[in-house]
Every structure is written in structure tokens, then in C-alpha cells.
Design an enzyme around this catalytic site. Structure first.
Site, PDB file in Angstrom:
ATOM      1  N   ARG A  22      42.274  48.859  29.013  1.00 36.11           N
ATOM      2  CA  ARG A  22      42.791  47.783  28.144  1.00 36.11           C
ATOM      3  C   ARG A  22      41.934  47.948  26.620  1.00 36.11           C
ATOM      4  O   ARG A  22      42.547  47.706  25.682  1.00 36.11           O
ATOM      5  CB  ARG A  22      42.251  46.718  28.595  1.00 36.11           C
ATOM      6  CG  ARG A  22      42.751  46.184  29.779  1.00 36.11           C
ATOM      7  CD  ARG A  22      41.967  45.042  30.748  1.00 36.11           C
ATOM      8  NE  ARG A  22      42.622  44.698  31.878  1.00 36.11           N
ATOM      9  CZ  ARG A  22      42.990  43.307  32.114  1.00 36.11           C
ATOM     10  NH1 ARG A  22      42.516  42.476  31.344  1.00 36.11           N
ATOM     11  NH2 ARG A  22      43.536  43.317  33.194  1.00 36.11           N
ATOM     12  N   GLU A  76      53.015  41.955  28.559  1.00 38.26           N
ATOM     13  CA  GLU A  76      52.287  40.823  28.357  1.00 38.26           C
ATOM     14  C   GLU A  76      51.422  40.944  27.051  1.00 38.26           C
ATOM     15  O   GLU A  76      51.058  42.224  26.851  1.00 38.26           O
ATOM     16  CB  GLU A  76      51.122  40.326  29.181  1.00 38.26           C
ATOM     17  CG  GLU A  76      50.700  38.960  29.105  1.00 38.26           C
ATOM     18  CD  GLU A  76      49.709  38.552  30.140  1.00 38.26           C
ATOM     19  OE1 GLU A  76      49.125  39.546  30.708  1.00 38.26           O
ATOM     20  OE2 GLU A  76      49.524  37.444  30.621  1.00 38.26           O
TER      21      GLU A  76
END
Ligand code: B12
Lengths: 463, 146
Positions: free
Chosen positions: A87, A154
Site C-alpha cells: 500500500r 478501490e
């Protein structure tokens, strides 16, 4: 991918990916349903798509997890939840952990595994996948996801920055997400409509509906500026059902008001994202309550939770159980339930007013990215408990006696006198405690569900 | 009563971890207790903790939270920093340390082997530990269950 020009990836990265033609063909011509196909048919039936979060480090383990969930719980979609190192763009660390002990990763390191293994994930189950992550700059991950044939992605420049990093300037994350949105639009022109879900959950703990909706609406406006014409707007269950249903219904109304007319919008509910009860029976009840809230609010998709939430990454069995609990909660068995519509209408009207007060000054600006950055710097936009330094975190929410989330202190949010008065009146019981250092009150509100039911059974202790 | 300067605590969240809420609450709690808190916030590499200690050599402890399950990976560079003479003060770690709760005892052993001085099981153990007299003085056993 020649269209890595749109993503502006490093040449090294572009070279490791299949060509744009090949990526488009794999997404478009595989015959597998895409996320958008699933959402459109769910909208026609009126029952939300159910989707769990799921991601483990090892590839074989991930395949097994997806297959287990697909067969044991028949979800409408599945997730590839990405690990924290990936991430944050720490691909080297993710790759090292993958080599040494994949079981220690808190998600699937897709970039380290590579897009070819990603295709094995896509092909392993009957339902479409979504990459769920939390990357302020997701361009490389996005390229891997597309090459893997994953039709839903997303994130956005606000919601995947402020909760997920310490000091990435908003200008940087917003610009990285403009690249993602430009590619999304380019794919749509090729006949591949991606699901682009915007993470309204933000910091997940006591997020007032109008803060969530203002941030996702601004992200949606920026996405449409890049040509995107289909967005999923996700809102996190706060816990007071009238307020939550009102917020979900407000999504459609806000998008009609502020987005181009030809934009397709899917409201999504994230089942409670704050502190979960440790008692597993109480956790099951909250999962049920959340999914029901989503159905009553007209969500096209519900992201489910599990009885393991307070403890750690859920087991495959617990995750399947969360889906089944949610399936019951959204089934026709509960179609008899009626809520107080007058109360919902009143909440909806106030949510629309609050969001308008937050976004309208920014939408009027010529450079909306600059306006959003300036607003967070001044506190005119804000999120509670921001992980990032690039929001003030001066807004202080609190629960009213019914459990709805209100503004105890608006920080620098530019609310009208009538909005402020209403919030003050609803929190009359908290008068004079509008101080960020009122730790006891804040902690009680954070633990609203965790404390609601005392632990009855001795739990497996973590110690 | 010790001088205010003796009561500096460097606080932060491990490198890969973005969870902010416990960090905020711990900051408020330590301030209430009279500590001067240097809060480095989420996603803090160990080297940044070392820099903060260099800037505040009187710091009583470095307190690192980790709730995303990556505690061991995020603290792997501690021996190298310590070897270079950085991070001289006690390092305290707490939170939700592992992916599988059953691995916690093993993770605690690994963290201690990396040079972490105290691995706490519960937030309530933090204040007594920090309030105990500094400089290697005896800390009650139930406080440091490392
Ligand atoms: C809110 C939340 C989020 C928010 C965080 C917003 C923000 N920036 O703060 C969002 C939605 C963004 C989020 C994201 C993620 N989350 Co999260 N999150 C939670 C949740 C629901 C509550 C956490 C919280 O705020 N609690 C309130 C505070 C006050 O308490 P706490 O953090 O739990 O800490 C307690 C103790 O651990 C301890 N403690 C904490 N720090 C310290 C430090 C010291 C020194 C000491 C002594 C004690 C201590 O004291 C606290 C009070 O008891 C928990 C699950 C739950 N508890 O219900 C999951 C949870 C912590 N998240 C988890 C994970 C894995 C993630 C992600 C990595 C996504 C993923 N793969 O699933 C990402 C984070 C990305 C990253 N880079 O780290 C896991 C961790 C699993 C594990 N350890 O194995 C949990 C347990 C959920 C789960 N069951 O999977 N999350």
C-alpha cells in the site's frame, strides 16, 4: 502497456506489463462477468451484492481463500486485500516478507507476486475481484491489477491518503488518482467499464456522514473531470440506522445534483468499520445489523465484516460466516421491516445541507484540486483522527443519545449557524465538553459497539 | 519531582502501520500524566525515531505502537541502529503485534531478541512503566512482562 503514458509509470514498470491491447482484450473478451455486470444486475433485483475483504500473503493460500469463500458463501464479488507494505509503495519490503514468511503479511502483495499470478486469482473463482488497498499513489498497483484482469479498483486521492499515510501531500495523491481515473475513462472508451469505488470510510472511527459524503463527492467530481462515468460511493455504517439509511439515500441525490447527468452511481455500504466487540456473538449481530442497514438504505453493494474483526485477520471460515450472516440480513425474510420515514427524511435533508455547505465553495473554484488542497490546509475540509498531517483533525465528532454521529466541535468546517445550532442541540447532554482532550467521552463513543454487550464467554486470549 | 525535561517521551506508530486512533489517545494520556510527548505519528521508520531521540537526548523512552500485525518486520532494523549507537534509550512496543494472535508469544520473543526493551500486553501497563524511576531502576514485575 503503451498507455502507461497515461499512468506515467517508470519505463521499467511499463516494460514488465503486457501491452495495452492485451490488457484490454483480457478484461473485455474473457467471457467472465465484470464487477459492473454484477452491480448492474444486482441493482435490477434490489438486493445488494455481498463482498468480503480478504487477503493473505502467500499465493497458494490466497487461491485457497478465494475458492473457499466462493464455494462456501456464494458472494457476489471477492476482494484482493493488499498488504500494508505494498500500500505504501514499499514493494521491496513486501517481496522480502513474501520470501521469508508470507504468513506474516496482512494482505496479498500483488505487485510482488506479479500480474501473471494475479490472473490465476481472477481465473480461480466465478465472481469478479476488486483490489482493496489504501495507497496514496496506486499507479503501479493499478497497472498490475488491470493486467491481472481485475475489473474493480478501490480508492481516491483523499480517502486513500489521509487515513493511510503520514505526509503525502494531497496534491500528489490527487494527481496520482487523476491518472488512475484517466485510464479508467480510456478503458471505458474501449468497452471495459471498471468499478471505481471511493473509500468514504476515511479514518473509520466516528466519521460524520457529511464529512464522508463530501470527500467522496469531491473525488467523484474529480473522476468525472477525467472522463469517468461510473462510480461507487462507499459510506461507512455509523450505527444509528436512520442516519445511515439517510446517508445512503443522500448519495444518489448528491450525485444527481453535482455530477454530470450521464454518470452511473452505485451506493455502497461498508459494514461498521470502527472498533468491533470482542464477543463473537455480539460481533455477528453487528455484521447482521450492518448488512440490513445496507439493504434498507438501497446500497447496491455491502462490504461485509466478520466475528474475528476485533481479534485479527479473519479465518476463511469466519469470513464465510460473515457473508452468510449478511445474506440472511439482506434476504426477503426481513422485507417486512419499516423504519421511521419522517425521521429519515429529516436526516437526509440535513445531510444534504451539511454536504452543500462543505462542497459548494470548492466546486465553484476553477482549479478544484487546488481548492481541495487549500481546504484541508485551512481546516475547511477535515477528517477526525487523521493519520496524515495534511488534515487538521480539528473536527471532533460525538454520538448523540440515540447513537447518531454529530459534530461536537466543527473545527474549521464552514457550517452555517443553523447547522451548528442543530448539532449543538442534539448534543446538549455533552454541553461544555467540546474539547479534543475530553478523552473519556471520546473513548466511550469509539467503543459504542464494543462496550454495548459485556463479554459473556471466556475468549481465546491473545496473551 | 523530576524536571520537566526528564519527562520527554518519543511516541509513534511502526513504519508500515497507519492506524492513528490509539496513537492519539496515548498522546493525550501521556500529556495528562505530565509527559512532554514528541509524537511522530503513523508510518514512522525506526530511523526517524532515532533522529527524534538524537534531538531529545533526555527522552525517557521511545514508545512504538503496532496494530496492523507487522510489528516484527517493521522493527527489523533495530539491531543495526543500536549497533551504530543510535536509539540509546529504552524502546517500548505494544499493540496488536501479529496476524495470528497465537503467534504473539513468538513475536514477543523475536522483538526482545531485536533489542526491544519492553513488550507490553496492555495499554494500562504503559503509564506505570514510564512513571517508574529512570536509569535502570527496578520496575515492578507485573508491569514488565517481557
Ligand atoms: C479503525 C480501523 C482501521 C482504520 C484506521 C484509520 C486510521 N488511520 O486510524 C482503517 C479502516 C483505515 C484501517 C485500515 C487498515 N487496517 Co484496521 N482496523 C481498525 C479497527 C476497526 C479499529 C482500530 C482502532 O482504532 N481501535 C481503537 C484504538 C484506541 O485501539 P487499537 O488501535 O485497537 O489499540 C489497542 C491495543 O492494540 C493497544 N495499543 C495500541 N497501540 C499501542 C501502543 C502501546 C505502546 C501499547 C502498550 C498498547 C497499544 O491499546 C489500544 C486500546 O486497547 C481494528 C479492529 C478492531 N479493533 O475492531 C482494525 C485492525 C486493527 N486493522 C487491521 C488491518 C490489517 C488493517 C489494514 C492493514 C488493512 C487490512 N489488510 O486488513 C489497514 C491499515 C493499512 C496500514 N498501512 O497499516 C487488523 C489488524 C490485524 C492484525 N494485527 O493481525 C484489524 C485488527 C482488523 C482485522 N481484524 O483484520 N483500519
Amino acid at each position: 502497456m503503451p498507455d502507461d503514458t497515461l499512468l506515467r509509470l517508470a519505463p521499467r514498470v511499463g516494460a514488465s506489463l503486457p501491452s495495452w491491447r492485451e490488457v484490454v482484450a483480457y478484461l473485455r473478451d474473457s467471457g467472465r462477468p465484470t464487477a459492473i455486470d454484477v452491480l448492474r444486475s444486482a441493482r435490477a433485483t434490489g438486493r445488494p451484492v455481498l463482498q468480503p475483504r480478504c487477503g493473505v500473503g502467500g499465493h497458494e493460500e490466497m487461491l485457497a481463500l478465494l475458492r473457499h469463500l466462493d464455494t462456501a458463501a456464494a458472494p457476489g464479488m471477492l476482494s484482493v486485500t493488499i498488504d500494508s507494505h505494498t500500500r505504501l509503495g514499499h514493494f521491496v519490503t513486501a517481496a522480502r516478507e513474501l520470501r521469508t514468511d508470507p504468513g506474516r503479511l496482512n494482505g496479498y502483495p500483488l505487485v510482488a507476486h506479479g500480474w501473471a499470478r494475479g490472473r490465476e486469482l481472477t481465473e480461480s473463482v466465478r465472481v469478479p475481484l476488486e483490489v482493496r488497498h489504501g495507497s496514496p499513489d496506486a499507479r503501479e498497483l493499478f497497472a498490475s491489477a488491470l493486467a491481472a484482469g481485475i475489473s474493480s479498483f478501490e480508492g481516491g486521492g483523499i480517502g486513500y491518503n489521509l487515513p493511510y499515510s503520514k505526509d503525502v501531500p494531497l496534491a500528489e495523491s490527487l494527481s496520482a488518482w487523476q491518472r488512475v481515473d484517466a485510464v479508467t475513462a480510456a478503458l471505458a472508451a474501449e468497452g471495459v467499464v471498471l468499478e471505481r469505488e471511493l473509500f468514504g470510510t476515511l479514518t473509520a472511527v466516528l466519521v460524520p456522514p457529511s464529512v464522508s459524503l463530501a470527500c467522496t463527492l469531491l473525488e467523484a467530481v474529480l473522476a468525472t473531470e477525467q472522463g469517468v462515468r461510473s462510480v461507487s460511493i462507499a459510506y461507512p455504517q455509523g450505527g444509528e440506522i436512520h442516519q445511515d439509511v439517510a446517508a445512503l439515500r443522500a448519495i444518489t441525490l448528491l450525485c444527481e445534483r453535482y455530477l454530470p447527468q450521464d454518470t452511473e452511481v452505485f451506493p455502497v455500504l461498508h459494514v461498521f468499520m470502527g472498533v468491533f466487540p470482542r464477543d463473537r456473538a455480539a460481533a455477528d449481530a453487528l455484521v447482521f445489523h450492518g448488512a440490513l442497514t445496507g439493504r434498507l438504505g438501497g446500497a447496491t453493494k455491502v462490504i461485509t465484516k466478520t466475528r474475528d474483526e476485533a481479534w485479527g485477520i479473519p479465518s476463511a471460515e469466519a469470513n464465510a460466516l460473515g457473508l452468510i450472516t449478511s445474506a440472511v440480513a439482506t434476504s426477503p425474510l426481513l422485507d417486512f421491516i419499516r423504519l421511521d420515514e419522517a425521521r429519515i427524511a429529516e436526516e437526509t435533508a440535513w445531510i444534504l445541507t451539511e454536504v452543500a455547505e462543505l462542497v459548494e465553495p470548492l466546486l465553484a473554484a476553477r482549479d478544484r484540486v487546488a481548492a481541495v488542497c487549500a481546504a484541508f490546509a485551512s481546516g475547511a475540509l477535515d477528517v477526525p483522527f487523521s493519520a496524515s498531517r495534511n488534515a487538521r483533525a480539528a473536527v471532533l465528532p460525538a454520538r448523540d443519545p440515540g447513537g447518531a454521529i454529530r459534530y461536537l466541535s466543527p473545527g474549521g468546517l464552514p457550517f452555517s449557524a443553523s447547522t451548528l445550532r442543530r448539532n449543538r442541540e442534539l448534543l446538549a447532554d455533552r454541553a461544555g465538553r467540546g474539547d479534543v482532550t475530553d478523552v473519556t467521552g471520546v473513548v466511550a463513543d469509539i467503543n459504542h459497539f464494543a462496550d454495548a454487550i459485556p463479554v459473556r464467554t471466556p475468549e481465546v486470549s491473545q496473551r | 519531582m523530576s524536571h520537566v525535561d526528564d519527562r520527554v517521551v518519543v511516541l509513534g506508530v511502526a513504519e508500515s502501520d497507519a492506524h492513528a486512533v490509539a496513537n492519539r489517545l496515548i498522546e493525550f494520556q501521556l500529556r495528562e500524566l505530565g509527559f512532554a510527548v514528541v509524537n511522530l505519528g503513523v508510518c514512522t521508520p525506526l530511523a526517524d525515531f532515532a533522529d527524534a531521540v538524537a534531538a531529545h537526548p533526555q527522552a525517557r523512552a521511545v514508545v512504538i505502537g503496532s496494530v496492523n500485525g507487522h510489528a516484527v518486520a517493521d522493527l527489523r532494523d533495530l539491531p543495526a541502529l543500536r549497533g551504530a549507537g543510535r536509539l540509546p534509550c529504552p524502546v517500548v512496543v505494544g499493540g496488536n503485534l501479529t496476524i495470528d494472535p497465537a503467534d504473539r508469544p513468538e513475536a514477543k520473543r523475536q522483538l526482545l531478541a531485536l533489542g526491544v526493551d519492553h513488550v507490553l500486553d496492555d495499554l494500562t501497563e504503559l503509564a506505570p512503566l514510564l512513571l517508574a524511576p529512570p536509569d535502570g531502576a527496578q520496575v515492578p514485575d507485573e508491569v514488565v512482562r517481557a
